[in-house]
Motif scaffolding. Structure first.
Motif, PDB file in Angstrom:
ATOM      1  N   GLU A   1      -2.804   6.768   6.097  1.00 30.02           N
ATOM      2  CA  GLU A   1      -2.310   5.896   5.033  1.00 30.02           C
ATOM      3  C   GLU A   1      -3.248   4.712   4.827  1.00 30.02           C
ATOM      4  OE1 GLU A   1       1.498   5.088   6.719  1.00 30.02           O
ATOM      5  OE2 GLU A   1       2.462   6.738   5.665  1.00 30.02           O
ATOM      6  N   LEU A   2      -3.810   4.191   5.916  1.00 30.27           N
ATOM      7  CA  LEU A   2      -4.779   3.098   5.801  1.00 30.27           C
ATOM      8  C   LEU A   2      -6.053   3.572   5.116  1.00 30.27           C
ATOM      9  CD1 LEU A   2      -4.315   1.520   9.342  1.00 30.27           C
ATOM     10  CD2 LEU A   2      -3.471   0.623   7.171  1.00 30.27           C
ATOM     11  N   ALA A   3      -6.484   4.792   5.433  1.00 31.78           N
ATOM     12  CA  ALA A   3      -7.672   5.344   4.789  1.00 31.78           C
ATOM     13  C   ALA A   3      -7.431   5.544   3.294  1.00 31.78           C
ATOM     14  CB  ALA A   3      -8.067   6.661   5.445  1.00 31.78           C
ATOM     15  N   ALA A   4      -6.257   6.035   2.934  1.00 30.43           N
ATOM     16  CA  ALA A   4      -5.922   6.209   1.520  1.00 30.43           C
ATOM     17  C   ALA A   4      -5.914   4.868   0.799  1.00 30.43           C
ATOM     18  CB  ALA A   4      -4.568   6.905   1.378  1.00 30.43           C
ATOM     19  N   GLU A   5      -5.436   3.832   1.462  1.00 28.84           N
ATOM     20  CA  GLU A   5      -5.443   2.482   0.892  1.00 28.84           C
ATOM     21  C   GLU A   5      -6.875   2.006   0.626  1.00 28.84           C
ATOM     22  OE1 GLU A   5      -4.714  -1.794   2.826  1.00 28.84           O
ATOM     23  OE2 GLU A   5      -2.952  -0.505   2.878  1.00 28.84           O
ATOM     24  N   LEU A   6      -7.786   2.286   1.553  1.00 29.32           N
ATOM     25  CA  LEU A   6      -9.193   1.921   1.360  1.00 29.32           C
ATOM     26  C   LEU A   6      -9.783   2.621   0.131  1.00 29.32           C
ATOM     27  CD1 LEU A   6     -10.555   1.989   5.023  1.00 29.32           C
ATOM     28  CD2 LEU A   6     -10.322  -0.012   3.551  1.00 29.32           C
ATOM     29  N   ILE A   7      -9.449   3.884  -0.036  1.00 35.09           N
ATOM     30  CA  ILE A   7      -9.958   4.646  -1.191  1.00 35.09           C
ATOM     31  C   ILE A   7      -9.395   4.080  -2.491  1.00 35.09           C
ATOM     32  CG2 ILE A   7      -9.922   6.898  -2.335  1.00 35.09           C
ATOM     33  CD1 ILE A   7      -9.937   8.112   0.548  1.00 35.09           C
ATOM     34  N   ARG A   8      -8.095   3.810  -2.512  1.00 37.27           N
ATOM     35  CA  ARG A   8      -7.478   3.279  -3.735  1.00 37.27           C
ATOM     36  C   ARG A   8      -8.038   1.911  -4.119  1.00 37.27           C
ATOM     37  NH1 ARG A   8      -2.880   5.837  -1.530  1.00 37.27           N
ATOM     38  NH2 ARG A   8      -2.273   3.942  -0.432  1.00 37.27           N
ATOM     39  N   SER A   9      -8.442   1.126  -3.132  1.00 38.32           N
ATOM     40  CA  SER A   9      -8.915  -0.232  -3.419  1.00 38.32           C
ATOM     41  C   SER A   9     -10.422  -0.321  -3.657  1.00 38.32           C
ATOM     42  CB  SER A   9      -8.536  -1.166  -2.267  1.00 38.32           C
ATOM     43  OG  SER A   9      -9.262  -0.844  -1.103  1.00 38.32           O
ATOM     44  N   PHE A  10     -11.129   0.798  -3.593  1.00 39.57           N
ATOM     45  CA  PHE A  10     -12.582   0.764  -3.744  1.00 39.57           C
ATOM     46  C   PHE A  10     -12.971   0.369  -5.165  1.00 39.57           C
ATOM     47  CE2 PHE A  10     -16.708   2.861  -4.548  1.00 39.57           C
ATOM     48  CZ  PHE A  10     -17.456   2.159  -3.625  1.00 39.57           C
TER      49      PHE A  10
ATOM     50  N   ALA B   1      -8.107  10.086  -3.184  1.00 37.42           N
ATOM     51  CA  ALA B   1      -9.431  10.329  -3.772  1.00 37.42           C
ATOM     52  C   ALA B   1      -9.300  11.055  -5.111  1.00 37.42           C
ATOM     53  CB  ALA B   1     -10.291  11.140  -2.803  1.00 37.42           C
ATOM     54  N   HIS B   2      -8.408  12.031  -5.173  1.00 37.44           N
ATOM     55  CA  HIS B   2      -8.197  12.790  -6.408  1.00 37.44           C
ATOM     56  C   HIS B   2      -7.727  11.871  -7.541  1.00 37.44           C
ATOM     57  CE1 HIS B   2      -7.074  16.100  -9.028  1.00 37.44           C
ATOM     58  NE2 HIS B   2      -5.870  15.555  -9.150  1.00 37.44           N
ATOM     59  N   GLN B   3      -6.820  10.947  -7.224  1.00 35.85           N
ATOM     60  CA  GLN B   3      -6.333  10.007  -8.239  1.00 35.85           C
ATOM     61  C   GLN B   3      -7.460   9.151  -8.802  1.00 35.85           C
ATOM     62  OE1 GLN B   3      -3.275   8.165  -5.812  1.00 35.85           O
ATOM     63  NE2 GLN B   3      -1.697   8.995  -7.168  1.00 35.85           N
ATOM     64  N   ARG B   4      -8.446   8.849  -7.983  1.00 41.87           N
ATOM     65  CA  ARG B   4      -9.583   8.039  -8.426  1.00 41.87           C
ATOM     66  C   ARG B   4     -10.703   8.886  -9.041  1.00 41.87           C
ATOM     67  NH1 ARG B   4     -10.536   2.976  -6.370  1.00 41.87           N
ATOM     68  NH2 ARG B   4     -11.884   2.927  -8.195  1.00 41.87           N
TER      69      ARG B   4
END
Length: 98
Positions: free
Chosen positions: A41-50, A75-78
């Motif tokens: 979940e923390l990794a997904a947060e990093l991706i969303r905030s990039f 990642a897919h959402q971005r």
């Protein structure tokens, strides 16, 4: 400290690699916070905030721990492709193991 890890992101441009961001993961046994979050979940947060650099192509490279639904979905959402190795204990959408 015991039970603490860092979830770390880096940016690579050509042969240059630099740290970008990190989140502190605290094992649920040692966490005193009510909003415990898993490493994924923390990794997904990093991706969303990039924040996207100008005119750039972003690719998410993960090890097998992070090649899972929350991270891949973020990642897919971005619109970022994901490259990673899937653990053999992961379940596919049809119920088979990877």
């Amino acid at each position: 400290m015991r039970g603490w890890d860092l979830v770390f992101a880096a940016v690579r441009v050509g042969s240059f690699t630099a740290p970008w961001a990190w989140r502190c993961y605290v094992n649920e046994r040692f966490s005193e916070e009510e909003d415990f979050r898993k490493r994924t979940e923390l990794a997904a947060e990093l991706i969303r905030s990039f924040g996207l650099p100008l005119e750039s192509r972003v690719m998410v490279l993960v090890d097998s721990t992070y090649c899972c639904s929350p991270v891949v979905w973020a990642a897919h959402q971005r619109g970022f492709p994901v490259v990673g190795w899937v653990k053999k204990n992961r379940l596919l959408s049809d119920g088979r193991r990877a």
